[in-house]
Design a protein around this motif. Structure first.
Motif, PDB file in Angstrom:
ATOM      1  N   LYS A 238      -5.471  -5.278  14.319  1.00  0.00           N
ATOM      2  CA  LYS A 238      -4.837  -5.660  15.588  1.00  0.00           C
ATOM      3  C   LYS A 238      -3.517  -4.914  15.780  1.00  0.00           C
ATOM      4  N   CYS A 239      -2.732  -4.824  14.711  1.00  0.00           N
ATOM      5  CA  CYS A 239      -1.460  -4.080  14.779  1.00  0.00           C
ATOM      6  C   CYS A 239      -1.704  -2.610  15.099  1.00  0.00           C
ATOM      7  N   LEU A 240      -2.706  -2.004  14.455  1.00  0.00           N
ATOM      8  CA  LEU A 240      -3.028  -0.597  14.713  1.00  0.00           C
ATOM      9  C   LEU A 240      -3.480  -0.395  16.156  1.00  0.00           C
ATOM     10  N   LEU A 241      -4.305  -1.314  16.653  1.00  0.00           N
ATOM     11  CA  LEU A 241      -4.824  -1.190  18.009  1.00  0.00           C
ATOM     12  C   LEU A 241      -3.702  -1.225  19.041  1.00  0.00           C
ATOM     13  N   LEU A 242      -2.759  -2.138  18.874  1.00  0.00           N
ATOM     14  CA  LEU A 242      -1.691  -2.282  19.859  1.00  0.00           C
ATOM     15  C   LEU A 242      -0.620  -1.196  19.738  1.00  0.00           C
ATOM     16  N   SER A 243      -0.472  -0.634  18.533  1.00  0.00           N
ATOM     17  CA  SER A 243       0.542   0.417  18.359  1.00  0.00           C
ATOM     18  C   SER A 243      -0.025   1.811  18.612  1.00  0.00           C
TER      19      SER A 243
END
Length: 342
Positions: A238-243
């Motif tokens: 989720k962090c990778l997707l949003l960043s």
């Protein structure tokens, strides 16, 4: 003696006469020679004709010139194409796609184009972006304006701000080609698959609008690759997707190569890669070149708790000159010599 005389006689026979029996009358022999000369002459003419025909065929440069001239003539006759050129539309790009040239030529600018430009302007799309938008998606002029407005109303109902809608329509010319049902289904997929809330979905869609309309099979494959082959858990994903949502648009094999080098060779942990996802968007050979150069200088150290720390973000940022001077603390000549000796 008779044999010797015959040999002397044979050596005096020319190539032309050698194939013609001596016992034939002189007038027949002369006629045969004239026929052979005509055949040879005809062959030479045919070769010459072939050569001339080859010379007459246009070269690639001439073909390009002819294409430019043809477009110039069409533009002179078509006010719509003239307006498109003024807007910065790449007509050559449109012409290369099947059926679009004919469709574009049939448009009346004031009737078929101008209302759409006013519509896009109302959505905040800057006029300087019209040329690129039309180049990528001239088929937008096939969609009824009422349908386009319905798609805008849908985003408004989902609490997308005016700024977010502007980014979406500016950076993804194909968004408005998708029906509200398809867009709703796509947004729902990302919300469910990555455990996003409403704000996350709106942020993702406006940060990388192309991802929402991207090939779904590719997105599923990328998700599998990041989860199963690279070992990130759901919160990290989720962090990778949003960043860095662009990671889901990169070829999976290339993505694995980059991860393998950064994680195994450079020793970057999952936590560091989440903190510096730019590393995974950099090409593997570029990572390798820069890391190995730092290693020769004793500066390939990515732990912030130790001396001579190098930020992984700085490693992949900027051009070679910036990297050499500000990160490696060396000079471009040394770096180029290093690349030649690898």
């Amino acid at each position: 003696m008779i044999i010797l005389r015959n040999l002397r006689f044979i050596t005096k026979v020319t190539k032309t006469d050698a194939n013609i029996p001596n016992y034939l009358p002189k007038n027949i022999r002369s006629l045969r020679n004239q026929t052979r000369q005509r055949v040879e002459s005809l062959t030479t003419k045919e070769e010459h004709t072939d050569h001339v025909e080859k010379l007459a065929q246009p070269t690639r440069t001439e073909q390009r010139v002819n294409t430019v001239l043809r477009k110039h003539c069409l533009c002179n006759k078509s006010p719509t194409l003239q307006k498109f050129l003024q807007l910065g539309v790449d007509l050559h790009s449109i012409e290369r796609r099947k059926g679009l040239a004919k469709f574009t030529l049939g448009l009346d600018f004031e009737k078929d184009v101008q209302p759409y430009l006013y519509f896009l302007q109302d959505q905040g799309v800057p006029a300087e972006s019209f040329g690129e938008l039309i180049t990528k998606n001239p088929l937008i002029f096939k969609i009824d304006l009422d349908d386009l407005q319905t798609r805008v109303n849908y985003l408004e109902s989902k609490k997308f701000t005016a700024v977010q809608r502007q980014r979406i329509f500016t950076y993804n010319p194909f968004w408005l080609m998708f029906s509200t049902h398809r867009i709703d289904k796509r947004l729902g997929h990302f919300q469910k698959e990555f455990h996003l809330n409403g704000d996350d979905v709106r942020f993702l869609a406006s940060k990388q609008p192309r991802l929402i309309t991207y090939n779904m099979d590719h997105i599923r494959k990328a998700s599998f690759c990041i989860r199963e082959e690279m070992g990130f858990d759901k919160d990290e994903i989720k962090c990778l997707l949003l960043s860095k949502p662009r990671l889901w648009m990169i070829n999976s094999d290339e993505l694995i190569e980059r991860f393998a080098y950064a994680h195994q060779t450079m020793g970057l942990s999952h936590d560091l890669l989440i903190q510096f996802p730019e590393v995974l968007t950099s090409r593997e050979f570029r990572l390798r070149q820069r890391h190995e150069f730092l290693a020769t200088l004793g500066r390939a150290q990515y732990d912030p708790e130790k001396d001579l720390y190098t930020s992984p973000k700085d490693l992949v940022s900027g051009n070679d000159y910036h990297f050499v001077r500000n990160v490696a603390k060396s000079d471009l000549e040394t770096y180029e010599l290093f690349l030649k000796t690898r």
